[in-house]
Design an enzyme around this catalytic site. Structure first.
Site, short mmCIF file in Angstrom:
data_model
loop_
_atom_site.label_atom_id
_atom_site.label_comp_id
_atom_site.label_asym_id
_atom_site.label_seq_id
_atom_site.Cartn_x
_atom_site.Cartn_y
_atom_site.Cartn_z
N SER A 36 20.14 10.23 78.65
CA SER A 36 18.84 9.71 78.21
C SER A 36 18.74 8.21 78.51
O SER A 36 18.78 7.81 79.66
CB SER A 36 18.64 10.02 76.73
OG SER A 36 17.30 9.90 76.34
N HIS A 56 17.58 18.64 74.70
CA HIS A 56 17.85 17.30 75.24
C HIS A 56 19.26 16.82 74.96
O HIS A 56 19.83 16.08 75.75
CB HIS A 56 16.82 16.33 74.64
CG HIS A 56 16.92 14.94 75.16
ND1 HIS A 56 16.84 14.63 76.50
CD2 HIS A 56 17.09 13.75 74.52
CE1 HIS A 56 16.95 13.33 76.67
NE2 HIS A 56 17.11 12.77 75.48
#
Length: 255
Positions: free
Chosen positions: A88, A236
């Site tokens: 990320s 995620h």
């Protein structure tokens, strides 16, 4: 100004180095489990990015800043052609480092993020953390009960609460919420740079929308020596949701 980054180091320094960069609201400890497994064959360094974990706090928090921090860290630790893993926000930091510094590195893994601007809105999470009255909290359980009002999802809540630490004067955050707030447009954006021919693996979660099909061509354009692997049944936070599968993928890629 460059920030000195805290790190957790595992494995033998004589082994090939792997540097791991966490995502927003994370820390080096999030990757300790995978890092420990990798350390059987690699010298693993899990770092705290600026304004996170035990690293220094600064008002500025652009990816160019964080890429400079990474460059200084690699230099200070005398790492030769390190392999890099970034999740990320950490993934965007790695990509910025590759595109703006053109360094001599090994292989790189970008976990569930693309070199694009995002409209994902984390303002509600930031607001919920900032309004938590930590000066009058007496236990972590109390903090969790209060945070549950705004953040009902237990895994997300517990992940965020890893940043709440107890000191001599009570509880405090180990993330710089003010800097994150002030720099959120930069954090969710991306400073495009030069094309990087570093061998790079992009890993996306099958249930995540951070690397979408329309990003594939842009990734190929900016990182022509790259491939994309989809990890099914994962969102995620692949390193938390599918640690065994991700670890195997990392071993296979790094060789």
């Amino acid at each position: 100004m460059i920030v000195n980054l805290n790190s957790i180091c595992m494995g033998e320094p004589s082994n090939p180095p792997v540097v791991i960069l966490h995502g927003l609201f994370g820390s080096s400890s999030n990757w300790r489990t995978i890092g420990s497994k990798l350390s059987t064959h690699f010298y693993v360094l899990c770092i705290d990015l600026r304004n996170h974990g035990k690293s220094e706090w600064k008002d500025s928090m652009s990816y160019l800043d964080m890429a400079e921090d990474l460059a200084a860290f690699i230099h200070d630790y005398h790492l030769t052609q390190p392999n890099l893993i970034g999740h990320s926000m950490g993934g965007k930091t790695v990509m910025t480092y590759l595109q703006h510094h053109q360094p001599e590195v090994g292989k790189c893994v970008i976990v569930d993020i693309a070199p694009v601007d995002y409209s994902h809105d984390h303002d509600e999470l930031i607001y919920s953390l900032k309004k938590l009255d930590i000066e009058n909290i007496h236990s972590r359980n109390e903090a969790e009960r209060m945070l549950a009002i705004d953040i009902p999802n237990p895994p997300i809540r517990q992940f965020l609460l890893q940043n709440l630490i107890r000191g001599d004067n009570g509880f405090a955050w180990r993330i710089n919420l003010e800097a994150i707030t002030d720099n959120r447009n930069l954090i969710f954006g991306y400073p495009k740079g030069n094309i990087s021919d570093t061998e790079t693996l992009f890993v996306r979660g099958g249930n995540s929308d951070y690397i979408r099909p329309e990003h594939d061509s842009l990734i190929a354009e900016q990182f022509p020596n790259s491939s994309i692997h989809t990890m099914e049944n994962s969102g995620h936070w692949l390193h938390a949701e599918r640690p065994f599968e991700l670890t195997k993928l990392l071993f296979d890629f790094f060789g």
